[in-house]
Motif scaffolding. Structure first.
Motif, short mmCIF file in Angstrom:
data_model
loop_
_atom_site.label_atom_id
_atom_site.label_comp_id
_atom_site.label_asym_id
_atom_site.label_seq_id
_atom_site.Cartn_x
_atom_site.Cartn_y
_atom_site.Cartn_z
N GLU A 36 17.94 19.32 32.23
CA GLU A 36 16.62 17.59 31.66
C GLU A 36 17.35 16.32 31.59
O GLU A 36 16.50 15.96 32.32
N ARG A 37 18.02 16.68 31.55
CA ARG A 37 18.77 14.32 32.49
C ARG A 37 19.18 14.50 33.19
O ARG A 37 18.49 13.61 34.04
N ALA A 38 19.36 15.82 34.11
CA ALA A 38 19.73 15.88 35.90
C ALA A 38 17.89 15.20 36.40
O ALA A 38 17.44 14.01 37.27
N LEU A 39 17.12 15.58 35.36
CA LEU A 39 15.81 15.03 36.60
C LEU A 39 15.45 13.80 35.94
O LEU A 39 14.20 13.62 36.88
N ALA A 40 15.61 12.50 35.26
CA ALA A 40 15.92 11.56 35.43
C ALA A 40 16.63 11.14 35.33
O ALA A 40 16.84 8.99 35.60
N SER A 41 17.29 11.47 36.07
CA SER A 41 18.51 10.12 36.28
C SER A 41 18.45 9.68 38.07
O SER A 41 17.24 10.05 39.22
N TRP A 42 19.15 8.26 38.42
CA TRP A 42 19.48 8.16 39.44
C TRP A 42 20.48 8.79 40.33
O TRP A 42 20.14 9.05 41.56
N GLU A 43 21.43 9.96 39.77
CA GLU A 43 22.18 10.32 40.76
C GLU A 43 21.95 11.74 40.91
O GLU A 43 22.65 12.53 41.92
N ALA B 120 18.58 22.00 42.08
CA ALA B 120 18.02 23.57 41.77
C ALA B 120 19.87 24.55 42.02
O ALA B 120 19.35 25.28 41.66
N GLU B 121 20.70 23.38 42.67
CA GLU B 121 21.96 23.99 43.26
C GLU B 121 22.89 24.46 41.99
O GLU B 121 24.46 25.18 42.40
N GLY B 122 22.77 23.59 41.74
CA GLY B 122 23.58 23.09 40.46
C GLY B 122 22.94 23.99 38.48
O GLY B 122 23.28 24.58 38.99
N ASP B 123 23.28 22.82 38.38
CA ASP B 123 22.62 23.35 36.40
C ASP B 123 22.06 24.27 36.08
O ASP B 123 21.77 25.39 35.35
N GLU B 124 20.63 23.74 37.16
CA GLU B 124 19.59 25.17 36.90
C GLU B 124 19.82 26.32 37.99
O GLU B 124 19.91 27.49 37.11
N ALA B 125 20.54 26.35 38.59
CA ALA B 125 21.08 27.94 39.21
C ALA B 125 21.83 28.29 37.75
O ALA B 125 22.02 29.40 37.46
N GLY C 128 16.49 12.88 47.76
CA GLY C 128 16.55 11.13 46.71
C GLY C 128 16.84 11.86 44.78
O GLY C 128 16.71 12.42 44.89
N PRO C 129 17.09 9.99 44.92
CA PRO C 129 17.53 10.22 42.96
C PRO C 129 16.12 10.86 42.18
O PRO C 129 14.63 10.78 42.67
N ALA C 130 16.27 11.36 41.25
CA ALA C 130 15.32 12.10 40.53
C ALA C 130 14.78 11.09 39.88
O ALA C 130 14.03 11.53 39.61
N CYS C 131 14.43 10.55 39.03
CA CYS C 131 13.93 9.54 38.72
C CYS C 131 12.59 9.11 39.30
O CYS C 131 11.21 8.36 38.85
N ALA D 54 12.90 23.90 40.41
CA ALA D 54 13.28 23.76 41.60
C ALA D 54 12.80 24.60 42.75
O ALA D 54 12.28 24.36 43.98
N ALA D 55 12.86 26.19 42.41
CA ALA D 55 12.11 26.84 43.54
C ALA D 55 10.70 26.33 44.09
O ALA D 55 10.66 26.64 44.98
N PHE D 56 10.43 26.73 42.73
CA PHE D 56 8.64 26.07 42.90
C PHE D 56 7.99 24.88 43.58
O PHE D 56 7.38 25.14 44.53
N GLN D 57 9.42 23.92 43.21
CA GLN D 57 8.95 22.85 44.02
C GLN D 57 9.02 22.98 45.62
O GLN D 57 8.60 22.19 46.31
N LEU D 58 10.42 23.69 45.49
CA LEU D 58 10.98 22.84 46.62
C LEU D 58 9.66 24.23 47.45
O LEU D 58 9.47 23.33 49.31
#
Length: 432
Positions: free
Chosen positions: A16-23, A30-35, A376-379, A404-408
């Motif tokens: 949830e935090r990553a989806l609003a982050s600059w980093e 997709a490859e990290g927290d969601e997986a 690019g940045p998620a935010c 993320a898989a759906f978005q990709l």
């Protein structure tokens, strides 16, 4: 099994935090927290009925709020329809703070298994739960059908209006247009914002005219209008934005929007702001980088980026994006060396045709926007997604909080889409 739940809760929060982050980017999520989240949820599913009874059901009413979402998702993945009644009760009768987590679990669940079961429930629950169920259907990009027209009756709950307006993007056009026209006149700013967004996607001229009236106004609707004019405005609209940037109370909103214009004149203005306004120099630099592709890491004051500085993921979480309907400016940490950026620009500016439009230093194109949405940045992603939705007249609406898989998969078809010229203003795309 408890470790699976604890780890799932951790990665649920991090996602949830990553989806609003600059980093972080969509690919990294997709490859990290969601997986990792989905792997631990699968572990809970494999645990079967004993785990559901002894671990997941108590977690829905437990003290750890972050365990609610993963527990609900695991129940949906394992028991499907059998869990639907239980979780619907959680939306209507459960602790208020846990209801959004159950909603997010539904949004991440398999649409094909639950859409037909969920649709009849919309008209059977109260306004608050109706709003949540409509948000779920919107996340699935499912047509709410007759359920939408039955929700607004005598209830004038703003949250329900917002949800209905977002769901209207996927329903019959006459119903959607009627809702948007009512929403544009609503007293609540958040409702007007949802009406503006849906109206632009549908190509309603009233929405575009409302954007021009509200550009630079305080509140969500004003922020969205400012972003829309930056992305789809004519030269006269750019002049309006540059004038609005001089008004101190509007400066952050307008500076942020200028980055999505892709115009050289906007880049010039942002460099000037960096020189004059230290308090907003980093935000102006980020907007400048969106246009030019400048690598900001070479132009930052490193003493600002110490271990005590709050991460942008924490600062920005929940502040921007389709999940909350808010178009607030995400706050980047640190300060920029403005003189260094100006020196870079003096050498690079000749590469930018003043009649063109640019994304990270390359001409605006479906491929460039796809790369920004993927890497690019998620935010920034909700703004790019909105422009694509408007330019494709709703044919491509990237679900920026979906799996993320759906978005990709959605983005795979973007490069093949035939889009009008990126220099064509939104005004010419308004057909109703």
């Amino acid at each position: 099994m408890q470790e699976h739940l604890d780890e799932a809760a951790f990665h649920w929060r991090q996602r949830e935090r990553a989806l609003a982050s600059w980093e972080e980017s969509l690919e990294e999520v997709a490859e990290g927290d969601e997986a990792r989240l989905l792997a631990h949820v699968e572990g809970l599913v494999i645990g079967g009925a004993p785990v559901a009874r002894r671990l997941l059901l108590p977690a829905l009413e437990g003290e750890d709020l972050w365990q609610v979402g993963p527990a609900a998702l695991a129940l949906l993945e394992r028991e499907g329809a059998a869990s639907l009644v239980l979780l619907l009760r959680g939306l209507t009768e459960g602790p208020e703070e846990s209801r959004p987590e159950i909603q997010r679990a539904f949004e991440l669940a398999d649409r094909s298994r639950f859409e037909a079961l969920l649709l009849p429930q919309v008209a059977r629950v109260g306004p608050e739960a109706q709003a949540m169920l409509l948000e779920v259907l919107t996340a699935w990009q499912a047509d709410p059908g007759t359920a939408l027209s039955r929700t607004l009756g005598a209830a004038d709950a703003p949250a329900l209006w917002e949800a209905a307006l977002r769901a209207a993007r996927f329903t019959a056009r006459p119903v959607a247009e009627g809702l948007v026209r009512q929403g544009l006149a609503h007293a609540e700013d958040a409702v007007r914002c949802a009406a503006l967004e849906t109206g632009l996607i549908l190509g309603l001229r009233e929405s575009w005219h409302a954007c021009r009236r509200q550009v630079g106004a305080p509140g969500e609707a004003g922020r969205l209008a400012t972003l829309a004019l930056a992305s789809g405005g004519e030269p006269a609209d750019m002049r309006l934005l540059l004038e609005a940037a001089e008004a101190s109370r509007l400066r952050e909103d307008v500076l942020w929007a200028l980055g999505f214009s892709g115009r050289r004149v906007a880049a010039e203005a942002l460099v000037d702001v960096m020189q004059r306004e230290e308090a907003v120099s980093r935000l102006a630099a980020e907007a400048f980088a969106i246009i030019t592709g400048l690598d900001l890491t070479e132009h930052l004051l490193t003493d600002e980026l110490d271990d005590e500085a709050p991460s942008s993921a924490e600062e920005g979480a929940g502040e921007m994006g389709a999940a909350t309907g808010a178009w607030r400016v995400p706050r980047p940490p640190g300060r920029v060396r403005a003189a260094s950026v100006r020196a870079w620009w003096q050498k690079a500016r000749t590469r930018f045709d003043e009649r063109g439009r640019f994304v990270r230093g390359v001409p605006w194109s479906p491929a460039a926007v796809s790369a920004e949405l993927t890497h690019g940045p998620a935010c920034l992603r909700p703004v790019w997604a909105l422009e694509l939705a408007v330019r494709t007249r709703g044919a491509l609406q990237v679900a920026t909080t979906a799996r993320a898989a759906f978005q990709l998969r959605q983005l795979q078809g973007l490069v093949a889409l035939r889009l009008d010229s990126p220099l064509r203003g939104f005004d010419s795309l308004m057909t109703a």
